[in-house]
Design an enzyme around this catalytic site. Structure first.
Site, PDB file in Angstrom:
ATOM      1  N   ASP A   3       0.836  -1.200   0.000  1.00  0.00           N
ATOM      2  CA  ASP A   3       0.000   0.000   0.000  1.00  0.00           C
ATOM      3  C   ASP A   3       0.880   1.263   0.000  1.00  0.00           C
ATOM      4  O   ASP A   3       2.062   1.198   0.364  1.00  0.00           O
ATOM      5  CB  ASP A   3      -0.872  -0.057   1.267  1.00  0.00           C
ATOM      6  CG  ASP A   3      -1.631   1.219   1.514  1.00  0.00           C
ATOM      7  OD1 ASP A   3      -2.329   1.678   0.590  1.00  0.00           O
ATOM      8  OD2 ASP A   3      -1.521   1.767   2.637  1.00  0.00           O
ATOM      9  N   ASP A   5      -0.420   5.046   0.930  1.00  0.00           N
ATOM     10  CA  ASP A   5      -0.680   6.024   2.003  1.00  0.00           C
ATOM     11  C   ASP A   5      -0.545   5.430   3.404  1.00  0.00           C
ATOM     12  O   ASP A   5      -1.197   4.431   3.737  1.00  0.00           O
ATOM     13  CB  ASP A   5      -2.077   6.638   1.840  1.00  0.00           C
ATOM     14  CG  ASP A   5      -2.119   7.634   0.693  1.00  0.00           C
ATOM     15  OD1 ASP A   5      -1.262   8.533   0.659  1.00  0.00           O
ATOM     16  OD2 ASP A   5      -3.011   7.505  -0.168  1.00  0.00           O
TER      17      ASP A   5
HETATM   18 MG   LIG Z   1      -2.909   3.110   3.456  1.00  0.00          MG
END
Ligand SMILES: [Mg+2]
Length: 179
Positions: A3, A5
């Site tokens: 991922d 963010d």
């Molecule tokens: Mg995230």
């Protein structure tokens, strides 16, 4: 699968800096570390308790370049490049639905991340060997289907399933035992 963010890129601090630039000082808005994945549940942010206000702030920050300005976490690129060099297929994955200018991939290249694929969408539709993510519901859904999950030590995900890491340098060591 990794991922972006709050996993490799510091969204929280990026948003906090943006709020400061907009003139909200520390006295008025301390913007503390969020205690829930839903930032509106933490007091002291200009959008606390108000989902619509959060969307407004997020949308405005993204329009003003938040995705280009987030700082990478220390050691993230080095750790992932080490895994890439060791033969792992590194897939960068984000559910950012509002990256209309392709900032995410430019950010990854600019910050020295080597990756084999890029995915924008619902991560739970895929079944990678390993997922590194900060979102508790995603970690739970993936762990439930047998994916090895790792997550950083943000206050809101310490109780999530899988191995927690404090420093990115630890990730290749943890995954050394997986393959
Ligand atoms: Mg995230």
């Amino acid at each position: 699968m990794v991922d972006i963010d709050n996993t490799i890129a510091d969204y929280t601090n990026g948003l906090r800096d943006y709020i400061r630039e907009c003139g909200h000082g520390e006295d008025e808005c301390p913007c503390p570390e969020p205690t829930a994945y839903d930032f509106t549940l933490t007091g002291g942010w200009p959008f606390s308790g108000d989902a619509k206000s959060f969307r407004w702030w997020h949308t405005r920050a993204v329009a003003d370049g938040l995705y280009s300005r987030e700082e990478p976490y220390e050691g993230a690129a080095e750790a992932l490049n080490q895994l890439h060099d060791a033969g792992w297929n590194v897939i960068m994955a984000t559910s950012r639905a509002d990256d209309r200018r392709g900032e995410s991939q430019r950010w990854l290249h600019r910050n020295g991340f080597q990756f084999d694929g890029y995915y924008n969408g619902d991560k739970t539709l895929l079944t990678p060997d390993v997922l590194i993510d900060d979102r508790p519901v995603t970690l739970e859904a993936m762990a439930a289907k047998g994916v090895t999950v790792l997550h950083p030590d943000h206050a809101y995900c310490t109780a999530a399933p899988g191995r927690m890491f404090r420093r990115w340098a630890a990730v290749p060591l943890i995954l050394g035992g997986v393959r």
